[in-house]
Design a protein around this motif. Structure first.
Motif, PDB file in Angstrom:
ATOM      1  N   GLY A 193       0.752  -1.205  -0.120  1.00 50.46           N
ATOM      2  CA  GLY A 193      -0.041   0.186  -0.151  1.00 50.46           C
ATOM      3  C   GLY A 193       0.871   1.134   0.094  1.00 50.46           C
ATOM      4  O   GLY A 193       0.510   2.083  -0.770  1.00 50.46           O
ATOM      5  N   LYS A 194       1.948   1.114   0.957  1.00 49.41           N
ATOM      6  CA  LYS A 194       2.792   2.330   0.684  1.00 49.41           C
ATOM      7  C   LYS A 194       3.445   2.484  -0.527  1.00 49.41           C
ATOM      8  O   LYS A 194       3.799   3.489  -1.050  1.00 49.41           O
ATOM      9  CB  LYS A 194       3.626   2.394   2.042  1.00 49.41           C
ATOM     10  CG  LYS A 194       3.239   2.265   3.331  1.00 49.41           C
ATOM     11  CD  LYS A 194       4.301   2.436   4.440  1.00 49.41           C
ATOM     12  CE  LYS A 194       3.801   2.486   5.891  1.00 49.41           C
ATOM     13  NZ  LYS A 194       3.161   3.977   6.000  1.00 49.41           N
ATOM     14  N   MET A 195       3.891   1.502  -1.304  1.00 44.74           N
ATOM     15  CA  MET A 195       4.396   1.619  -2.514  1.00 44.74           C
ATOM     16  C   MET A 195       3.434   2.214  -3.622  1.00 44.74           C
ATOM     17  O   MET A 195       3.788   2.799  -4.245  1.00 44.74           O
ATOM     18  CB  MET A 195       4.964   0.235  -2.939  1.00 44.74           C
ATOM     19  CG  MET A 195       6.316  -0.164  -2.200  1.00 44.74           C
ATOM     20  SD  MET A 195       7.633   1.030  -2.173  1.00 44.74           S
ATOM     21  CE  MET A 195       7.952   1.045  -4.077  1.00 44.74           C
ATOM     22  N   GLU A 196       2.238   1.617  -3.395  1.00 39.13           N
ATOM     23  CA  GLU A 196       1.180   2.305  -4.302  1.00 39.13           C
ATOM     24  C   GLU A 196       0.979   3.593  -4.229  1.00 39.13           C
ATOM     25  O   GLU A 196       0.816   4.447  -5.180  1.00 39.13           O
ATOM     26  CB  GLU A 196       0.114   1.335  -4.110  1.00 39.13           C
ATOM     27  CG  GLU A 196      -1.366   1.833  -5.047  1.00 39.13           C
ATOM     28  CD  GLU A 196      -2.382   1.013  -4.984  1.00 39.13           C
ATOM     29  OE1 GLU A 196      -3.717   1.584  -5.430  1.00 39.13           O
ATOM     30  OE2 GLU A 196      -2.315  -0.247  -4.561  1.00 39.13           O
ATOM     31  N   ALA A 197       1.058   4.196  -3.009  1.00 38.79           N
ATOM     32  CA  ALA A 197       0.727   5.691  -2.559  1.00 38.79           C
ATOM     33  C   ALA A 197       2.204   6.380  -3.106  1.00 38.79           C
ATOM     34  O   ALA A 197       2.050   7.406  -3.621  1.00 38.79           O
ATOM     35  CB  ALA A 197       0.716   5.939  -1.053  1.00 38.79           C
ATOM     36  N   LYS A 198       3.378   6.028  -3.221  1.00 42.05           N
ATOM     37  CA  LYS A 198       4.350   6.532  -3.742  1.00 42.05           C
ATOM     38  C   LYS A 198       4.312   6.510  -5.035  1.00 42.05           C
ATOM     39  O   LYS A 198       4.538   7.636  -5.534  1.00 42.05           O
ATOM     40  CB  LYS A 198       5.733   5.752  -3.018  1.00 42.05           C
ATOM     41  CG  LYS A 198       6.919   6.296  -3.669  1.00 42.05           C
ATOM     42  CD  LYS A 198       8.330   5.675  -3.115  1.00 42.05           C
ATOM     43  CE  LYS A 198       9.415   6.359  -3.450  1.00 42.05           C
ATOM     44  NZ  LYS A 198      10.650   5.500  -3.051  1.00 42.05           N
ATOM     45  N   ARG A 199       3.944   5.601  -5.724  1.00 44.91           N
ATOM     46  CA  ARG A 199       4.084   5.717  -7.304  1.00 44.91           C
ATOM     47  C   ARG A 199       2.840   6.610  -7.792  1.00 44.91           C
ATOM     48  O   ARG A 199       2.934   7.291  -8.788  1.00 44.91           O
ATOM     49  CB  ARG A 199       3.514   4.143  -7.751  1.00 44.91           C
ATOM     50  CG  ARG A 199       4.696   3.226  -7.785  1.00 44.91           C
ATOM     51  CD  ARG A 199       4.280   1.813  -8.500  1.00 44.91           C
ATOM     52  NE  ARG A 199       3.306   1.308  -7.920  1.00 44.91           N
ATOM     53  CZ  ARG A 199       3.528   0.281  -6.943  1.00 44.91           C
ATOM     54  NH1 ARG A 199       4.497  -0.153  -6.570  1.00 44.91           N
ATOM     55  NH2 ARG A 199       2.260  -0.310  -6.707  1.00 44.91           N
TER      56      ARG A 199
END
Length: 284
Positions: free
Chosen positions: A158-164
């Motif tokens: 989820g954090k990686m999706e937010a970063k992207r």
């Protein structure tokens, strides 16, 4: 180089070793806590210790951990690492045993690991003045989110999706309602009322959440513990998150839409001020 704690020993971090048969490694069969350090003191250690014991009990981990001893280990790591502001990570697993889905014998010793993370300026994060940008994602975690296990792959995704997406974090949504953030509890403020999801198996029982809500009520702020929808969040006057590492952090954008005036609001700023003041006084 940091000094870490592994199963009774204080070691340089590059000498620390855990068995390849550890169930935390093989099954994510472990629990953890993160305690903030401000001014060289532990913030709300009793709350974290109590939740650690609860998590272990919920997973039938029979290892006995003396909380006074655990407090001294935390303090010794602060001393050895000259930690003034930062975090102490604590992890307890069911121990090392040959790989089997069944739990090992009850006399199997647990694996206990602690390490520090220095975070100068932790209490003065610039994001407290600018606010966070959030995206929403489906909540696809297991059902016992009230147990603080080391199963953190989906929150990491989820954090990686937010970063992207150019955002700072994600809020997870189930049945149209926000459960919580990837590593924090979620709140909105509407017409002076603070709204956050009620406790249950759907969310982590946040230690910072408990303190913040208590301080809010003492300050005569109205609190509602109930589910809220993404639509409610988008129409809110303010929004924020709480966690042991971010304390009280404002949210100014959700899914690309500005919340309120688009800047941190007065309610959140006041709650952050109260929380930091009171927890510094109570730190041990």
């Amino acid at each position: 180089m940091r000094t870490v704690y592994v199963n009774g020993d204080y070691l340089p971090e590059d000498e620390a070793r855990i068995s390849v048969f550890d169930r935390g490694f093989l099954f994510a069969d472990g629990v953890y806590e993160v305690t903030s350090v401000l001014d060289g003191k532990l913030v709300d250690f009793p709350g974290h210790a109590a939740r650690l014991q609860r998590s272990m009990d919920e997973l039938a981990m029979e290892a006995e951990i003396d909380m006074d001893d655990l407090l001294e280990i935390h303090r010794e790591l602060i001393r050895r690492n000259d930690l003034t502001e930062g975090l102490i990570y604590l992890q307890v697993t069911r121990g090392a045993a040959d790989r089997d889905f069944l739990y090992p014998a009850s006399e199997t010793p647990p694996t206990i690991v602690l390490f520090t993370q220095s975070k100068p300026g932790l209490a003065e994060s610039p994001m407290a003045k600018t606010g966070m940008k959030i995206v929403t994602i489906p909540d696809r975690r297991w059902g016992r989110r009230d147990i603080k296990t080391v199963q953190l792959l989906y929150p990491s995704m989820g954090k990686m999706e937010a970063k992207r997406a150019g955002a700072d974090d994600a809020w997870m949504v189930e049945d149209g309602h926000v459960t919580e953030g990837t590593s924090n509890n979620a709140y909105i403020v509407k017409d002076g009322v603070i709204v956050t999801r009620h406790l249950g198996e759907e969310i982590l029982h946040g230690i910072t959440r408990k303190a913040v809500l208590a301080f809010a009520r003492e300050a005569q702020m109205k609190v509602e513990e109930r589910p809220f929808t993404v639509e409610e969040a988008l129409a809110a006057d303010e929004a924020f998150v709480t966690s042991a590492s971010s304390f009280v952090m404002p949210v100014v954008e959700i899914d690309g839409q500005t919340i309120g005036a688009g800047t941190p609001g007065a309610t959140v700023a006041r709650l952050r001020e109260i929380y930091l003041d009171e927890m510094r006084k109570a730190a041990i």
